[in-house]
Scaffold this active site. Structure first.
Site, PDB file in Angstrom:
ATOM      1  N   ILE A  14      53.947   9.299  37.082  1.00  0.00           N
ATOM      2  CA  ILE A  14      53.155   8.326  37.837  1.00  0.00           C
ATOM      3  C   ILE A  14      52.002   9.002  38.576  1.00  0.00           C
ATOM      4  O   ILE A  14      50.890   8.509  38.596  1.00  0.00           O
ATOM      5  CB  ILE A  14      54.044   7.586  38.872  1.00  0.00           C
ATOM      6  CG1 ILE A  14      55.206   6.883  38.178  1.00  0.00           C
ATOM      7  CG2 ILE A  14      53.234   6.628  39.726  1.00  0.00           C
ATOM      8  CD1 ILE A  14      54.813   5.789  37.221  1.00  0.00           C
ATOM      9  N   PHE A  15      52.291  10.158  39.186  1.00  0.00           N
ATOM     10  CA  PHE A  15      51.304  10.845  40.020  1.00  0.00           C
ATOM     11  C   PHE A  15      51.588  12.333  40.002  1.00  0.00           C
ATOM     12  O   PHE A  15      52.744  12.756  40.036  1.00  0.00           O
ATOM     13  CB  PHE A  15      51.389  10.322  41.462  1.00  0.00           C
ATOM     14  CG  PHE A  15      50.564  11.106  42.443  1.00  0.00           C
ATOM     15  CD1 PHE A  15      49.202  10.899  42.545  1.00  0.00           C
ATOM     16  CD2 PHE A  15      51.156  12.054  43.260  1.00  0.00           C
ATOM     17  CE1 PHE A  15      48.441  11.633  43.447  1.00  0.00           C
ATOM     18  CE2 PHE A  15      50.401  12.786  44.165  1.00  0.00           C
ATOM     19  CZ  PHE A  15      49.036  12.573  44.265  1.00  0.00           C
ATOM     20  N   ARG A  37      65.023   5.140  38.203  1.00  0.00           N
ATOM     21  CA  ARG A  37      65.086   6.035  39.356  1.00  0.00           C
ATOM     22  C   ARG A  37      63.672   6.532  39.629  1.00  0.00           C
ATOM     23  O   ARG A  37      63.013   7.078  38.743  1.00  0.00           O
ATOM     24  CB  ARG A  37      66.010   7.238  39.106  1.00  0.00           C
ATOM     25  CG  ARG A  37      67.442   6.866  38.772  1.00  0.00           C
ATOM     26  CD  ARG A  37      68.157   6.352  40.007  1.00  0.00           C
ATOM     27  NE  ARG A  37      69.566   6.104  39.725  1.00  0.00           N
ATOM     28  CZ  ARG A  37      70.132   4.900  39.804  1.00  0.00           C
ATOM     29  NH1 ARG A  37      69.410   3.853  40.126  1.00  0.00           N
ATOM     30  NH2 ARG A  37      71.417   4.762  39.573  1.00  0.00           N
ATOM     31  N   ALA A  76      57.802  27.064  58.154  1.00  0.00           N
ATOM     32  CA  ALA A  76      58.258  26.689  56.812  1.00  0.00           C
ATOM     33  C   ALA A  76      57.059  26.520  55.897  1.00  0.00           C
ATOM     34  O   ALA A  76      55.932  26.372  56.363  1.00  0.00           O
ATOM     35  CB  ALA A  76      59.058  25.390  56.876  1.00  0.00           C
ATOM     36  N   GLU A  92      55.201  32.957  54.922  1.00  0.00           N
ATOM     37  CA  GLU A  92      55.057  31.827  55.846  1.00  0.00           C
ATOM     38  C   GLU A  92      55.250  32.251  57.299  1.00  0.00           C
ATOM     39  O   GLU A  92      54.549  31.769  58.185  1.00  0.00           O
ATOM     40  CB  GLU A  92      56.038  30.701  55.480  1.00  0.00           C
ATOM     41  CG  GLU A  92      55.667  29.953  54.228  1.00  0.00           C
ATOM     42  CD  GLU A  92      54.367  29.155  54.340  1.00  0.00           C
ATOM     43  OE1 GLU A  92      53.960  28.756  55.448  1.00  0.00           O
ATOM     44  OE2 GLU A  92      53.740  28.930  53.284  1.00  0.00           O
ATOM     45  N   GLU A  96      52.111  31.542  59.751  1.00  0.00           N
ATOM     46  CA  GLU A  96      52.242  30.529  60.788  1.00  0.00           C
ATOM     47  C   GLU A  96      52.425  31.092  62.189  1.00  0.00           C
ATOM     48  O   GLU A  96      52.084  30.429  63.164  1.00  0.00           O
ATOM     49  CB  GLU A  96      53.397  29.573  60.455  1.00  0.00           C
ATOM     50  CG  GLU A  96      53.098  28.724  59.245  1.00  0.00           C
ATOM     51  CD  GLU A  96      54.062  27.582  59.035  1.00  0.00           C
ATOM     52  OE1 GLU A  96      54.948  27.348  59.892  1.00  0.00           O
ATOM     53  OE2 GLU A  96      53.936  26.905  57.999  1.00  0.00           O
ATOM     54  N   SER A 113      66.453  15.444  50.484  1.00  0.00           N
ATOM     55  CA  SER A 113      66.643  14.001  50.268  1.00  0.00           C
ATOM     56  C   SER A 113      67.062  13.748  48.830  1.00  0.00           C
ATOM     57  O   SER A 113      66.281  13.237  48.020  1.00  0.00           O
ATOM     58  CB  SER A 113      65.342  13.247  50.557  1.00  0.00           C
ATOM     59  OG  SER A 113      64.931  13.443  51.881  1.00  0.00           O
ATOM     60  N   GLU A 140      43.541  26.657  55.221  1.00  0.00           N
ATOM     61  CA  GLU A 140      42.346  26.106  55.880  1.00  0.00           C
ATOM     62  C   GLU A 140      42.561  24.706  56.445  1.00  0.00           C
ATOM     63  O   GLU A 140      41.828  24.286  57.343  1.00  0.00           O
ATOM     64  CB  GLU A 140      41.151  26.124  54.924  1.00  0.00           C
ATOM     65  CG  GLU A 140      41.319  25.232  53.707  1.00  0.00           C
ATOM     66  CD  GLU A 140      40.151  25.324  52.748  1.00  0.00           C
ATOM     67  OE1 GLU A 140      39.883  24.310  52.087  1.00  0.00           O
ATOM     68  OE2 GLU A 140      39.533  26.393  52.647  1.00  0.00           O
TER      69      GLU A 140
END
Length: 183
Positions: A14-15, A37, A76, A92, A96, A113, A140
């Site tokens: 779909i995307f 699904r 994260a 990371e 961060e 999920s 950025e």
């Protein structure tokens, strides 16, 4: 015991974006019926619980557009293609927070999920933190404030709903358990 597996009959993309892909799968259910699904495909991510020498948790405060609010989280980021999770964790953490760690320990991996997404998060604990002089910079389009908080302050952030994501809540509960086991 009856099989619970669903067999994919057809997948319709779909995307496809920079971070996620969305597809709709037609599946055959265990009883022979069919259903659809909607599935979000994600490359996976890492999260790091950075602990300073004075036992503070290094966290980042960041605006999260889907929630339209600023959240406090542990550092994260997503896995880049071909990257090992431990490498991503080191990258990371530096990007961060500006820290590198002398000790990085894998804790657990979990799905965020599983009802609609395949994202897996690999959680690490980083100790022996050293502030890096020429630390890698943020992406950025990424803006964060770095915080160093006590466990009690982190728990208060949960109560105030400043910490509102599962990976950070999990990290705080893990640290609470570690403290309880010391007693």
């Amino acid at each position: 015991m009856k099989s619970l597996e669903e067999k994919t009959i057809k997948t319709e993309p779909i995307f496809s974006g920079r971070i996620i892909r969305l597809q709709v799968d037609e599946v055959e259910l265990p009883n022979g019926n069919t259903s659809t699904r909607e599935i979000v495909k994600h490359p996976g991510a890492v999260a790091v619980i950075p602990i300073t020498s004075d036992n503070k948790i290094v966290m980042v405060e960041q605006y999260r557009k889907p929630m339209e609010k600023v959240l406090v989280e542990i550092p994260a980021g997503k896995l880049e293609k071909g990257e090992e999770p431990a490498y991503t964790a080191v990258r990371e953490l530096e990007e961060e927070t500006g820290y590198e760690s002398q000790s990085l320990e894998w804790l657990i991996s979990f799905y965020t999920s599983p009802g609609f997404a395949d994202e897996i998060v690999h959680l690490y604990v980083a100790k022996g933190l050293v502030k890096k002089e020429n630390a890698a910079s943020l992406d950025e389009d990424e803006f964060v404030n770095v915080l160093e908080v006590t466990l009690e302050e982190a728990i208060e952030f949960v109560r105030e709903q400043r910490v509102y994501d599962a990976k950070t809540a999990y990290a705080i509960q893990y640290l609470q358990l570690q403290e309880a086991l010391k007693k």
